[in-house]
Design an enzyme around this catalytic site. Structure first.
Site, PDB file in Angstrom:
ATOM      1  N   HIS A 149      -8.463   1.838  -5.824  1.00  0.00           N
ATOM      2  CA  HIS A 149      -7.684   0.899  -5.008  1.00  0.00           C
ATOM      3  C   HIS A 149      -6.212   1.239  -5.158  1.00  0.00           C
ATOM      4  O   HIS A 149      -5.736   1.452  -6.278  1.00  0.00           O
ATOM      5  CB  HIS A 149      -7.925  -0.547  -5.433  1.00  0.00           C
ATOM      6  CG  HIS A 149      -9.344  -0.961  -5.266  1.00  0.00           C
ATOM      7  ND1 HIS A 149      -9.883  -1.257  -4.037  1.00  0.00           N
ATOM      8  CD2 HIS A 149     -10.341  -1.088  -6.165  1.00  0.00           C
ATOM      9  CE1 HIS A 149     -11.159  -1.559  -4.196  1.00  0.00           C
ATOM     10  NE2 HIS A 149     -11.463  -1.455  -5.476  1.00  0.00           N
ATOM     11  N   TYR A 167       0.791  -1.231   0.000  1.00  0.00           N
ATOM     12  CA  TYR A 167       0.000   0.000   0.000  1.00  0.00           C
ATOM     13  C   TYR A 167       0.825   1.283   0.000  1.00  0.00           C
ATOM     14  O   TYR A 167       0.256   2.369  -0.096  1.00  0.00           O
ATOM     15  CB  TYR A 167      -0.949   0.001   1.202  1.00  0.00           C
ATOM     16  CG  TYR A 167      -1.902  -1.159   1.193  1.00  0.00           C
ATOM     17  CD1 TYR A 167      -2.919  -1.237   0.249  1.00  0.00           C
ATOM     18  CD2 TYR A 167      -1.780  -2.200   2.105  1.00  0.00           C
ATOM     19  CE1 TYR A 167      -3.793  -2.311   0.216  1.00  0.00           C
ATOM     20  CE2 TYR A 167      -2.656  -3.277   2.083  1.00  0.00           C
ATOM     21  CZ  TYR A 167      -3.653  -3.327   1.140  1.00  0.00           C
ATOM     22  OH  TYR A 167      -4.514  -4.392   1.111  1.00  0.00           O
TER      23      TYR A 167
END
EC number: 4.2.1.10
Length: 147
Positions: free
Chosen positions: A103, A26
């Site tokens: 995302h 991430y």
């Protein structure tokens, strides 16, 4: 160009842990870093940006309901709710506000259970795998569509 547009940015579960949670997947930016940068971009585009993050599905749904008649576009990173939440899908359909699904990671290069989204087929667009930059692309796309 984009005067008076109001865009709602929603972030789902565990995104409050960005920067420390699986940074190899991430990235190292925190959610606050992303929101501050996006807020500056929105200001430069003369757009009002409101942000909300929650780990609770019902709180995200309540924000979506409250957006009806008040928000022109939604940018949403539903996180894990992407793969599980019919309720979030129904809320987005119910308010009839266009939205872009975001995302940070490429969900299609990850576990098979992440390959299905309950939202993608009703979204204006989906951005995945481009990290925090995906939020900027989504903001610009929303403004372009509204202008």
């Amino acid at each position: 160009m984009s005067e008076n547009f109001h865009i709602l940015l929603l972030n789902g579960p565990n995104l409050n842990l960005l920067g420390t949670r699986e940074p190899e997947t991430y990235g190292h930016l925190t959610l606050n870093d992303i929101v501050q940068s996006l807020s500056a971009d929105a200001q430069a585009l003369n757009v009002k940006l409101t942000h909300f993050q929650s780990n609770a599905e019902h709180e995200l749904i309540n924000k979506i309901h409250a957006a009806r008649g008040n928000v022109d576009y939604i940018l949403i990173n539903p996180a894990a709710f992407t793969h599980t939440s019919v309720a979030l899908r129904d809320a987005l359909l119910g308010v009839n506000i266009p939205f872009i699904e975001i995302h940070l990671s490429n969900v299609y290069s990850r576990e098979p259970f992440r390959h299905h989204s309950y939202l993608s087929d009703i979204a204006t667009g989906v951005i995945c795998g481009l990290g925090a930059e995906g939020y900027r692309f989504a903001l610009q796309a929303a403004v372009n569509r509204l202008s």
